[in-house]
Design a protein around this motif. Structure first.
Motif, PDB file in Angstrom:
ATOM      1  N   GLY A 202     -35.101  10.886  11.459  1.00  0.00           N
ATOM      2  CA  GLY A 202     -34.961   9.840  12.470  1.00  0.00           C
ATOM      3  C   GLY A 202     -36.090   8.841  12.359  1.00  0.00           C
ATOM      4  N   ARG A 203     -36.497   8.274  13.460  1.00  0.00           N
ATOM      5  CA  ARG A 203     -37.539   7.247  13.451  1.00  0.00           C
ATOM      6  C   ARG A 203     -38.776   7.683  14.234  1.00  0.00           C
ATOM      7  N   GLY A 204     -39.091   8.961  14.121  1.00  0.00           N
ATOM      8  CA  GLY A 204     -40.347   9.440  14.677  1.00  0.00           C
ATOM      9  C   GLY A 204     -40.257  10.000  16.079  1.00  0.00           C
ATOM     10  N   GLU A 205     -39.037  10.255  16.549  1.00  0.00           N
ATOM     11  CA  GLU A 205     -38.903  10.805  17.897  1.00  0.00           C
ATOM     12  C   GLU A 205     -39.450  12.226  17.979  1.00  0.00           C
ATOM     13  N   ARG A 206     -39.418  12.946  16.855  1.00  0.00           N
ATOM     14  CA  ARG A 206     -39.889  14.318  16.818  1.00  0.00           C
ATOM     15  C   ARG A 206     -40.845  14.525  15.656  1.00  0.00           C
ATOM     16  N   THR A 207     -41.744  15.478  15.819  1.00  0.00           N
ATOM     17  CA  THR A 207     -42.691  15.820  14.765  1.00  0.00           C
ATOM     18  C   THR A 207     -42.111  16.916  13.872  1.00  0.00           C
ATOM     19  N   VAL A 208     -42.774  17.144  12.757  1.00  0.00           N
ATOM     20  CA  VAL A 208     -42.371  18.255  11.892  1.00  0.00           C
ATOM     21  C   VAL A 208     -42.444  19.575  12.659  1.00  0.00           C
ATOM     22  N   ALA A 209     -43.465  19.723  13.488  1.00  0.00           N
ATOM     23  CA  ALA A 209     -43.594  20.943  14.294  1.00  0.00           C
ATOM     24  C   ALA A 209     -42.402  21.112  15.238  1.00  0.00           C
ATOM     25  N   ASP A 210     -41.900  20.010  15.772  1.00  0.00           N
ATOM     26  CA  ASP A 210     -40.718  20.080  16.637  1.00  0.00           C
ATOM     27  C   ASP A 210     -39.519  20.619  15.861  1.00  0.00           C
TER      28      ASP A 210
END
Length: 250
Positions: A202-210
Motif C-alpha cells: 500500500g502507501r504506508g498505512e501499515r508497517t512491516v511489523a503490522d
C-alpha cells in the motif's frame, strides 16, 4: 538452488519484503540494499518498454527484460508475469526458466478485460505450470476478487479464500489476494488460507511489523517504487532545472 531459497523465505509472521524493480539498475539497488530477493512489476516493466500494463507488451520483450535483471543480480528474481501472456504451460515454463528467474506471479483475471477466470480453469492452469516446472519455480497465485470487486465485500473475501485454497492444492507456493488493505480482512485471509499469503504494502498505512502481526508471509510493492522515483523527477527535479535552479544542491 535459488528457487528453494526463495520458497524458504515465505514464512507467515516473518514476511519476505520483496521490492519490485523494473530494470537491471533498480534490481542492483535492491540487492545492494541487502534484500534477499527482488521482484518485478508488470506495470513498471511495461512502462519502461513503452506499453501500458495488461499483457500489451510483447512477451519476447518482457522475457528479455527479465533476463537482463537476472544477469545483474545474484539473489533470486521473481516476476510479475500477468496471466502468462497466452503461452501454453510447457512453453511458458521453458522460456521463463531460460531467463534465470525462479519465481512468478500468475493472476486469475483476464489482464485486458478484467473478467475473472473460472477458479477451476485457473487451478488447472497452475497445475500444468507446476507439472512442467517441478520444484524449479516458486508460483505466487494472484487472486483478483478484491481488485475486480467481484461481488460484495463478503463475497470477495470468501472467493479469495476458496480460490487461494484451490490454487495451493494445484501446486502454488503462495497466494496473493491483491488490493486489500483492511487488517481484519488480511487477518481472515492468513487464518483461513492454509499456506503463505502475500499482500501489497500500500502507501504506508501499515508497517512491516503490522503485516508480521497479521500473519503475512510476503509483502510486495507493485509499481509503487518506480512511480515514486518518476514522480520525484517530474515534480521536483525537472521543474527546478527548467527554472534555472540546481535541484541537486544540498
Amino acid at each position: 538452488m535459488k528457487a528453494e531459497i526463495l520458497r524458504s523465505l515465505h514464512v507467515p509472521g516473518t514476511p519476505l519484503i520483496v521490492p519490485n524493480a523494473w530494470d537491471a539498475a533498480s534490481a542492483r539497488i535492491v540487492a545492494e540494499a541487502g534484500f534477499p530477493a527482488v521482484a518485478t512489476s508488470s506495470f513498471a516493466t511495461a512502462t519502461i518498454l513503452g506499453y501500458a500494463d495488461g499483457e500489451l507488451a510483447p512477451v519476447d520483450d518482457i522475457l528479455a527484460a527479465v533476463a537482463r535483471i537476472t544477469r545483474a543480480v545474484d539473489i533470486p528474481v521473481t516476476v510479475d508475469f500477468e496471466r502468462g501472456y497466452g503461452l501454453p504451460p510447457a512453453e511458458l515454463v521453458k522460456r521463463f526458466l531460460d531467463t534465470g528467474a525462479v519465481g512468478l506471479n500468475l493472476e486469475d483475471s483476464n489482464p485486458r478485460t478484467g473478467a475473472m477466470i473460472e477458479a477451476a480453469e485457473q487451478a488447472d492452469f497452475l497445475a500444468a505450470v507446476r507439472a512442467a516446472a517441478g520444484s524449479d519455480l516458486v508460483i505466487n497465485a494472484r487472486t483478483d476478487s478484491f481488485l475486480r470487486r467481484d461481488g460484495s465485500a463478503t463475497a470477495q473475501l470468501e472467493s479469495s479464500v476458496d480460490r487461494g485454497t484451490l490454487y495451493l492444492a494445484a501446486g502454488a507456493d503462495c497466494v496473493y489476494p491483491i488490493a486489500t488493505g483492511n487488517p481484519e480482512v488480511i487477518r481472515a485471509l492468513t487464518e483461513r488460507i492454509d499456506g503463505p499469503v502475500n499482500v501489497g504494502f500500500g502507501r504506508g498505512e501499515r508497517t512491516v511489523a503490522d503485516f508480521a502481526a497479521l500473519g503475512v508471509a510476503r509483502v510486495s510493492f507493485g509499481p509503487l517504487l518506480q512511480q515514486h522515483v518518476y514522480q520525484r523527477l517530474a515534480s521536483t527535479v525537472l521543474p527546478a532545472l527548467a527554472s534555472g535552479n540546481n535541484p541537486f544542491a544540498c
